[in-house]
Design an enzyme around this catalytic site. Structure first.
Site, PDB file in Angstrom:
ATOM      1  N   HIS A  68       0.815  -1.227   0.000  1.00 29.40           N
ATOM      2  CA  HIS A  68       0.000   0.000   0.000  1.00 29.40           C
ATOM      3  C   HIS A  68       0.846   1.273   0.000  1.00 29.40           C
ATOM      4  O   HIS A  68       1.874   1.349   0.667  1.00 29.40           O
ATOM      5  CB  HIS A  68      -1.040  -0.005   1.118  1.00 29.40           C
ATOM      6  N   ASP A 171       5.712   1.932   6.950  1.00 25.86           N
ATOM      7  CA  ASP A 171       4.400   1.308   6.726  1.00 25.86           C
ATOM      8  C   ASP A 171       3.652   2.160   5.692  1.00 25.86           C
ATOM      9  O   ASP A 171       3.087   3.169   6.052  1.00 25.86           O
ATOM     10  CB  ASP A 171       3.641   1.242   8.053  1.00 25.86           C
ATOM     11  N   GLU A 201      -5.220   1.638   2.398  1.00 23.82           N
ATOM     12  CA  GLU A 201      -5.136   0.463   3.284  1.00 23.82           C
ATOM     13  C   GLU A 201      -5.419   0.850   4.722  1.00 23.82           C
ATOM     14  O   GLU A 201      -6.116   0.144   5.450  1.00 23.82           O
ATOM     15  CB  GLU A 201      -3.739  -0.171   3.171  1.00 23.82           C
ATOM     16  N   GLU A 202      -4.869   1.981   5.127  1.00 20.28           N
ATOM     17  CA  GLU A 202      -4.922   2.372   6.546  1.00 20.28           C
ATOM     18  C   GLU A 202      -6.328   2.728   7.016  1.00 20.28           C
ATOM     19  O   GLU A 202      -6.571   2.840   8.209  1.00 20.28           O
ATOM     20  CB  GLU A 202      -3.974   3.555   6.807  1.00 20.28           C
ATOM     21  N   ASP A 224       3.959  -6.022   3.560  1.00 16.96           N
ATOM     22  CA  ASP A 224       3.665  -4.920   4.492  1.00 16.96           C
ATOM     23  C   ASP A 224       4.569  -5.070   5.717  1.00 16.96           C
ATOM     24  O   ASP A 224       5.275  -6.069   5.853  1.00 16.96           O
ATOM     25  CB  ASP A 224       2.175  -4.969   4.900  1.00 16.96           C
ATOM     26  N   HIS A 310       3.350   2.925  13.153  1.00 20.64           N
ATOM     27  CA  HIS A 310       2.423   4.062  13.264  1.00 20.64           C
ATOM     28  C   HIS A 310       2.974   5.161  14.160  1.00 20.64           C
ATOM     29  O   HIS A 310       2.213   5.898  14.793  1.00 20.64           O
ATOM     30  CB  HIS A 310       1.014   3.627  13.714  1.00 20.64           C
TER      31      HIS A 310
HETATM   32 CO    CO Z   1      -0.373   0.614   8.955  1.00 23.64          CO
HETATM   33 ZN    ZN Z   2       0.722  -1.233   6.439  1.00 29.17          ZN
END
Ligand code: CO
Ligand code: ZN
Length: 337
Positions: A68, A171, A201-202, A224, A310
């Site tokens: 992503h 990420d 995606e998030e 990922d 994150h």
């Molecule tokens: Co993520």
């Molecule tokens: Zn991810």
């Protein structure tokens, strides 16, 4: 690793992936037969089956790879009289990790996340105790730079220390990087390959859904990041930095196809690539929706072990990145059936 750094540093929260997509398009243009962008914004690159002597070996088996392009971010919900902004989350913000961090809007406006300092402010603070300071004198000046609904990403420069990369948005720009490098290094591939650089995606695995629907692949592998269990006093998890790519067995929304998982393990052994097995108790990735598209897709995940996911300082090991690319190349060359 200059490309990986460039991808991570760039702005691209969910729904605002255009800058990332342009970068990737210019990298992979010569490594695929065609590229298209679907209505949601996924970039899909097609590499037909080819052997070194130019003969197509196997017809009709399709493998989809997916990483992503988007990252977590913040969306402006309110601008107050003094020019401070209130915001909601785009994706899973970890509130104790974002206080005091710098952010940037698509138009280049920069800001800083502050927290209310009343004695009753809870710790960690809730999102309504946080605000963005863009150095405006008042509402009027703030509104000249930012509107309700504008989306910011974090602002942080990637660094590499001791073969480990620390950055925002590893990420999943590091996953995008792995797919790009795989495409560039690919000499022969048994099956028809589709490389999907997915959007959103998030916020709920949205791009992967339309991408997989259009392709209807037989097999899929998402690339990922995954969290680790190797920092002081963290939740127990048998994944650590520098021990090779993690081959996913299960996460919160996904059970890997044993066929795909076992193939990945076999290729790791054949190529002497260190690997680990991953069970992620919280969180998921694109493969969770890809595997239930149409009549189902045999799916697996290669994860790059990453600390502090994150946050603005996610950290991964470059040896694990190399191992991931090596396994992806094995899959391309030898297939999954
Ligand atoms: Co993520
Ligand atoms: Zn991810």
């Amino acid at each position: 690793m200059e490309l990986a750094k460039k991808l991570c540093n760039a702005y691209g929260p969910s729904g605002r992936e255009d800058k990332i997509r342009k970068m990737i398009e210019s990298e992979i243009g010569n490594s695929c037969q065609r590229m298209e962008v679907d209505r949601l914004g996924n970039l899909i690159a097609y590499v037909p089956a080819k052997s070194k002597d130019g003969v197509k070996e196997e017809k009709n088996t399709r493998i989809m790879f997916c990483a992503h392009m988007d990252e977590i971010g913040l969306i402006v919900t309110h601008i107050d009289k003094k020019g401070f902004l209130r915001f909601a989350n785009i994706g899973g913000l970890s509130l104790e990790r974002i206080v005091n961090q710098r952010i940037i809007f698509e138009n280049g406006t920069m800001g800083f996340i502050g927290v209310e300092t009343k004695p009753e402010t809870p710790k960690p603070p809730r999102i309504d105790h946080l605000f963005i300071d863009i150095s405006a004198q008042d509402r009027k000046e703030a509104e000249d730079k930012v509107s309700i609904g504008d989306i910011a990403s974090f602002y942080q420069q990637a660094v590499i220390i001791n073969n480990r990369m620390t950055s925002k948005a590893l990420d999943d720009r590091i996953g995008c990087y792995c797919l790009i490098e795989t495409m560039k290094l690919l000499k022969e591939n048994k099956n028809d390959l589709y490389f999907v650089f997915s959007v959103q995606e998030e916020v709920g695995l949205r791009g992967a859904r339309t991408g997989a629907y259009a392709i209807a692949p037989d097999y899929a592998i998402a690339v990922d990041v995954t969290v680790t269990g190797d920092t002081p006093e963290c939740r127990k998890m048998d994944v650590g930095l520098g021990k090779g790519p993690a081959i996913k067995v299960k996460d919160a929304m996904f059970l890997a196809s044993p066929i795909v998982k076992n193939k990945l393990v076999a290729y790791a052994k054949e190529t002497d690539t260190a690997y680990q097995l991953e069970i992620l108790e919280r969180g998921t990735t694109d493969a969770a929706v890809v595997q239930i598209i149409k009549e189902g897709v045999l799916s697996g995940v290669l994860s790059i072990p990453t600390r502090y996911v994150h946050s603005t300082n996610e950290m991964c090991d470059l040896g694990d990145v190399e191992g991931t690319i090596k396994l992806l190349l094995s899959v391309c060359e030898k297939g999954l059936s």
